[in-house]
Design a protein around this motif. Sequence first.
Motif, mmCIF file in Angstrom:
data_model
loop_
_atom_site.group_PDB
_atom_site.id
_atom_site.type_symbol
_atom_site.label_atom_id
_atom_site.label_comp_id
_atom_site.label_asym_id
_atom_site.label_seq_id
_atom_site.Cartn_x
_atom_site.Cartn_y
_atom_site.Cartn_z
ATOM 1 N N TRP A 104 0.880 -1.252 -0.035
ATOM 2 C CA TRP A 104 0.196 -0.100 0.086
ATOM 3 C C TRP A 104 0.892 1.256 0.116
ATOM 4 N N PRO A 105 0.610 2.401 -0.828
ATOM 5 C CA PRO A 105 -0.652 2.413 -1.460
ATOM 6 C C PRO A 105 -0.640 1.526 -2.922
ATOM 7 N N GLU A 106 -1.756 1.055 -3.005
ATOM 8 C CA GLU A 106 -2.058 0.277 -4.374
ATOM 9 C C GLU A 106 -2.068 0.871 -5.528
ATOM 10 N N ARG A 107 -1.284 0.651 -6.590
ATOM 11 C CA ARG A 107 -1.320 1.230 -7.955
ATOM 12 C C ARG A 107 -1.650 0.299 -8.858
ATOM 13 N N LYS A 108 -2.513 0.797 -9.876
ATOM 14 C CA LYS A 108 -2.679 0.316 -11.087
ATOM 15 C C LYS A 108 -3.807 -0.947 -10.696
ATOM 16 N N ASN A 109 -4.405 -1.095 -9.729
ATOM 17 C CA ASN A 109 -5.240 -2.033 -9.499
ATOM 18 C C ASN A 109 -4.415 -3.266 -9.142
ATOM 19 N N ALA A 110 -3.194 -3.308 -8.676
ATOM 20 C CA ALA A 110 -2.212 -4.543 -8.730
ATOM 21 C C ALA A 110 -2.908 -5.694 -7.934
ATOM 22 N N VAL A 111 -3.558 -5.239 -6.695
ATOM 23 C CA VAL A 111 -4.082 -6.427 -6.152
ATOM 24 C C VAL A 111 -4.977 -7.193 -6.635
ATOM 25 N N GLU A 112 -6.006 -6.559 -7.344
ATOM 26 C CA GLU A 112 -6.877 -6.983 -8.102
ATOM 27 C C GLU A 112 -6.626 -8.133 -9.167
ATOM 28 N N ARG A 113 -5.588 -7.432 -10.065
ATOM 29 C CA ARG A 113 -5.138 -7.939 -11.187
ATOM 30 C C ARG A 113 -4.217 -9.379 -10.482
ATOM 31 N N GLY A 114 -3.586 -9.170 -9.756
ATOM 32 C CA GLY A 114 -2.673 -10.342 -9.219
ATOM 33 C C GLY A 114 -3.412 -11.519 -8.626
ATOM 34 N N LEU A 115 -4.656 -11.235 -7.908
ATOM 35 C CA LEU A 115 -5.594 -12.148 -7.583
ATOM 36 C C LEU A 115 -6.235 -12.885 -8.625
ATOM 37 N N GLY A 116 -6.683 -12.041 -9.606
ATOM 38 C CA GLY A 116 -7.325 -12.685 -10.740
ATOM 39 C C GLY A 116 -6.627 -13.624 -11.290
ATOM 40 N N ALA A 117 -5.229 -13.409 -11.507
ATOM 41 C CA ALA A 117 -4.252 -14.221 -12.455
ATOM 42 C C ALA A 117 -4.182 -15.504 -11.349
ATOM 43 N N LEU A 118 -3.926 -15.429 -10.226
ATOM 44 C CA LEU A 118 -3.706 -16.566 -9.207
ATOM 45 C C LEU A 118 -5.100 -17.486 -9.113
ATOM 46 N N LEU A 119 -6.348 -16.922 -9.168
ATOM 47 C CA LEU A 119 -7.416 -17.602 -8.935
ATOM 48 C C LEU A 119 -7.432 -18.316 -10.125
ATOM 49 N N LYS A 120 -7.179 -17.946 -11.436
ATOM 50 C CA LYS A 120 -7.567 -18.659 -12.577
ATOM 51 C C LYS A 120 -6.718 -20.198 -12.721
ATOM 52 N N HIS A 121 -5.536 -20.225 -11.562
ATOM 53 C CA HIS A 121 -4.917 -21.261 -11.656
ATOM 54 C C HIS A 121 -4.554 -22.013 -10.365
ATOM 55 N N PRO A 122 -5.747 -22.477 -10.081
ATOM 56 C CA PRO A 122 -5.758 -22.953 -8.395
ATOM 57 C C PRO A 122 -4.649 -24.069 -8.098
ATOM 58 N N GLU A 123 -4.562 -24.831 -9.288
ATOM 59 C CA GLU A 123 -3.342 -25.878 -8.788
ATOM 60 C C GLU A 123 -2.005 -25.333 -8.664
ATOM 61 N N ALA A 124 -1.742 -24.075 -8.925
ATOM 62 C CA ALA A 124 -0.656 -23.653 -8.465
ATOM 63 C C ALA A 124 -0.647 -22.799 -7.041
ATOM 64 N N LEU A 125 -1.497 -22.838 -6.140
ATOM 65 C CA LEU A 125 -1.954 -22.157 -5.134
ATOM 66 C C LEU A 125 -1.005 -22.997 -4.118
ATOM 67 N N ASP A 126 0.354 -22.422 -3.867
ATOM 68 C CA ASP A 126 1.117 -23.093 -2.838
ATOM 69 C C ASP A 126 2.026 -21.907 -2.257
ATOM 70 N N PRO A 127 2.582 -22.099 -0.974
ATOM 71 C CA PRO A 127 3.296 -21.298 -0.516
ATOM 72 C C PRO A 127 4.550 -20.893 -1.508
ATOM 73 N N ALA A 128 5.275 -21.726 -1.966
ATOM 74 C CA ALA A 128 6.071 -21.540 -3.133
ATOM 75 C C ALA A 128 5.888 -20.561 -4.110
ATOM 76 N N THR A 129 4.608 -20.692 -4.831
ATOM 77 C CA THR A 129 4.160 -19.971 -5.805
ATOM 78 C C THR A 129 4.029 -18.476 -5.176
ATOM 79 N N ILE A 130 3.327 -18.536 -4.104
ATOM 80 C CA ILE A 130 2.933 -17.156 -3.660
ATOM 81 C C ILE A 130 4.144 -16.336 -3.414
ATOM 82 N N LEU A 146 -9.837 -10.771 -0.414
ATOM 83 C CA LEU A 146 -10.647 -12.288 -0.466
ATOM 84 C C LEU A 146 -11.709 -12.108 0.641
ATOM 85 N N LEU A 147 -11.282 -11.475 1.897
ATOM 86 C CA LEU A 147 -12.230 -11.673 3.054
ATOM 87 C C LEU A 147 -13.496 -10.850 2.778
ATOM 88 N N TYR A 148 -13.321 -9.584 2.323
ATOM 89 C CA TYR A 148 -14.430 -8.638 2.293
ATOM 90 C C TYR A 148 -15.134 -8.184 1.043
#
Length: 335
Positions: A104-130, A146-148
Amino acid sequence: MTLRTLLAVILLGLSTLHAQAQQAADEHYRHVLTDFIRPGFAALAEEANRHAAEWAAYCQAPSPEGLAALAASFQSLADRWAEVGIIRYGPSSQDFRNERFAFWPERKNAVERGLGALLKHPEALDPATIRRQSAAVQGLPALERLLYADGQPDAGLGSDPEEGVRCTAGSVISANAAGLAADMAAGWAAAPGLVTQEVRAQLATDIVTAYAILKDQKIEAVMGKDEDKVRPHAGAFWRSGRTMRDISQNLAGLAAVSALLFPYPPDDIALPHTTKTALGIAETIDDLAATAGNTATRNEAVLLRDAVTAAADRAIIEVPSALGVTIGFNSLDGD
């Protein structure tokens, strides 16, 4: 007494005064390190572990009660970060831990874009990937997203397979955040006790910078120049409704630090008083963004801005003096 003897006495006196001033500056630094930084980051690590456990428990068995516990844990973790995250140097800055924990401060909607890319590949959701991803998806802002939903904990989280992916992402990201907090806490616990002018200057710079961030990015950026220019979404953690809470906790951390730097402030030292004044005003404001068309709330916001400005002005003068250093910029300016 000869002139040579007189000069020797004067030089000895100046040398003694300089040594005493440096000793006092070293002691001030040690107090902040021992009584604020180390316990603050230890508490952060503990809360981050608790939050990761809440994610794991909720995702295994979603329930309204579990969601409430998860949201409460998020708020507690964000509180701890708001207090101690004002410290940005040393172990906090190593490996960009500060930015990865709270982008923070967030620029260019980076959080939304990053989460969108992650959620498209759930098989890659692991600590090493993050850990290899953008800082925007490694910490608190991503967890908040994710929570709110619509300012409230999202009741749909984990309720179906699609939502389950979001739950998995929250579990992995919260575990990553807990690892970052643990690394920061361990780094500060192992920080050398030897005090140098460099570390005193770094601490002074971070404190002065924290006041500047509060004034420029967390208050003025939201309230705008007038009622027509209020920007609610410019505030930190606006999705979870804690923009003002974050400001208050920042000021609480700064008040604790100023009390350690000036335990018995003489009449010409104003920082502890001005910081406590700003904190008192902040605690009376529910919603900094509710200043459009509301004269009373606008006046409170102006009082808060002016109080933080007064504290920031004193910090620039008094903090470097207490720590025996000279600084010409804050950490947002670069060097």
